[in-house]
Design a protein around this motif. Sequence first.
Motif, PDB file in Angstrom:
ATOM      1  N   PHE A  81       0.827  -1.210   0.000  1.00  0.00           N
ATOM      2  CA  PHE A  81       0.000   0.000   0.000  1.00  0.00           C
ATOM      3  C   PHE A  81       0.863   1.262   0.000  1.00  0.00           C
ATOM      4  O   PHE A  81       0.543   2.232  -0.690  1.00  0.00           O
ATOM      5  CB  PHE A  81      -0.933   0.013   1.210  1.00  0.00           C
ATOM      6  CG  PHE A  81      -2.233  -0.697   0.979  1.00  0.00           C
ATOM      7  CD1 PHE A  81      -2.993  -0.442  -0.149  1.00  0.00           C
ATOM      8  CD2 PHE A  81      -2.700  -1.633   1.897  1.00  0.00           C
ATOM      9  CE1 PHE A  81      -4.199  -1.096  -0.360  1.00  0.00           C
ATOM     10  CE2 PHE A  81      -3.893  -2.286   1.686  1.00  0.00           C
ATOM     11  CZ  PHE A  81      -4.652  -2.021   0.558  1.00  0.00           C
ATOM     12  N   THR A 308      -9.284  -0.228   4.402  1.00  0.00           N
ATOM     13  CA  THR A 308     -10.298   0.646   3.795  1.00  0.00           C
ATOM     14  C   THR A 308      -9.768   2.063   3.642  1.00  0.00           C
ATOM     15  O   THR A 308      -9.930   2.698   2.589  1.00  0.00           O
ATOM     16  CB  THR A 308     -11.575   0.650   4.648  1.00  0.00           C
ATOM     17  OG1 THR A 308     -12.075  -0.692   4.765  1.00  0.00           O
ATOM     18  CG2 THR A 308     -12.645   1.526   4.015  1.00  0.00           C
ATOM     19  N   LEU A 311      -7.247   2.366   0.922  1.00  0.00           N
ATOM     20  CA  LEU A 311      -7.818   2.249  -0.425  1.00  0.00           C
ATOM     21  C   LEU A 311      -8.575   3.497  -0.865  1.00  0.00           C
ATOM     22  O   LEU A 311      -9.033   3.563  -2.011  1.00  0.00           O
ATOM     23  CB  LEU A 311      -8.775   1.050  -0.484  1.00  0.00           C
ATOM     24  CG  LEU A 311      -8.135  -0.335  -0.578  1.00  0.00           C
ATOM     25  CD1 LEU A 311      -9.208  -1.411  -0.474  1.00  0.00           C
ATOM     26  CD2 LEU A 311      -7.365  -0.497  -1.872  1.00  0.00           C
ATOM     27  N   PHE A 314      -7.496   5.127  -4.232  1.00  0.00           N
ATOM     28  CA  PHE A 314      -7.810   4.266  -5.374  1.00  0.00           C
ATOM     29  C   PHE A 314      -9.306   4.251  -5.656  1.00  0.00           C
ATOM     30  O   PHE A 314      -9.726   4.315  -6.822  1.00  0.00           O
ATOM     31  CB  PHE A 314      -7.312   2.846  -5.103  1.00  0.00           C
ATOM     32  CG  PHE A 314      -7.744   1.844  -6.144  1.00  0.00           C
ATOM     33  CD1 PHE A 314      -7.152   1.810  -7.387  1.00  0.00           C
ATOM     34  CD2 PHE A 314      -8.760   0.942  -5.867  1.00  0.00           C
ATOM     35  CE1 PHE A 314      -7.565   0.897  -8.351  1.00  0.00           C
ATOM     36  CE2 PHE A 314      -9.177   0.028  -6.812  1.00  0.00           C
ATOM     37  CZ  PHE A 314      -8.584  -0.003  -8.066  1.00  0.00           C
ATOM     38  N   VAL A 315     -10.126   4.174  -4.614  1.00  0.00           N
ATOM     39  CA  VAL A 315     -11.574   4.107  -4.803  1.00  0.00           C
ATOM     40  C   VAL A 315     -12.100   5.407  -5.411  1.00  0.00           C
ATOM     41  O   VAL A 315     -12.977   5.392  -6.278  1.00  0.00           O
ATOM     42  CB  VAL A 315     -12.273   3.785  -3.465  1.00  0.00           C
ATOM     43  CG1 VAL A 315     -13.780   3.945  -3.597  1.00  0.00           C
ATOM     44  CG2 VAL A 315     -11.942   2.362  -3.032  1.00  0.00           C
TER      45      VAL A 315
END
Length: 346
Positions: A81, A308, A311, A314-315
Amino acid sequence: MDGDSVPDPGDGAGRQDTMRGRVPGNRVKLWVLLEATRWHVAAALLGLVFVSLLIVGAVDPVPLGEAIESVDPVETVFQAFVTAIITGVTLVVTINQLVLSQELGPLGDQRDRMEGALDARRAIESELDVDVAPADPSAFLRVIVEAARDRSDRLVAASDGAEEDVRDRIETFAESVVDNADEVGDQLDAAEFGTFGVVSAALNFNYSGKIYEARRLRAACADDLSDETDAAFAELLDALELFGPAREHVKTLYFQWELINLSRVLLYAALPALVVAVSMIVFFDAGVASWSVLGVAGPVWLTSGAVTVALVPFVFLVAYILRIATVAKRTLAIGPFVLRGSEDES
């Protein structure tokens, strides 16, 4: 979309002119891809990720604490990450370069851009017989839509002396243009640039299908049209043909606007995501989270939440690009082209 299948001339009343009516398939899917607020889409995706990880962690036969003692998957995941988040910042720089590439240039290039924009506006003003075209994008598009509506009414009036069959076909076609123009005009009146509303309304005006229908109807009835009716057809086609380039220009401005918003969101989200990822590598210890909630162990809750958060950049990238890509796909062709492949799926 530019490129719908088009019925026989004069059958306009039986077709769906809005984008949602022209696109087959799941309407919920289309709403998520286009109409839904990007922050809501991102929140829903992140919630789905968090819940999915909790469920997998709860049913995993090997507790996360035991797995950490042997192979430490948490450290491996969050190291990846960290690398991905730092790479994402580079992506932001690339996006900004893409947006700014048209804004950077010598004075001569900027002057050419200005002259080109003013020439295009003067041509539209001359065609529509207006003194000054509106500066607001939604009002600018609405002027063209209203001109198409008015010229459709003039076409009907000019066809009064035609044979009944020809007059009926012209009236049916003109009515479809008027209905579509009224609906889109109302949407544009309530839309503000910077939101998806302007582009959404512009996509709902089926100018390409109307150009094709008008040309087919004009050709099919050429022998029965008076000079006045033929001239009315030409005027309507001129108004419809103005909408295509105008919509593409507004769409381009919207894409630049959205890409700038996306780059800002990615930068805002990257720092907290990076902090969380590094913290999970440096400070996380499964032995500290010995508690459980709803039968799910503490390490699973912490790891799921941290993943979460990591991310989030990216989301958001996914949420924004989904809309941009969908709009681009729905507007691949300018003019009356039939691109069936782009109609089948989003």
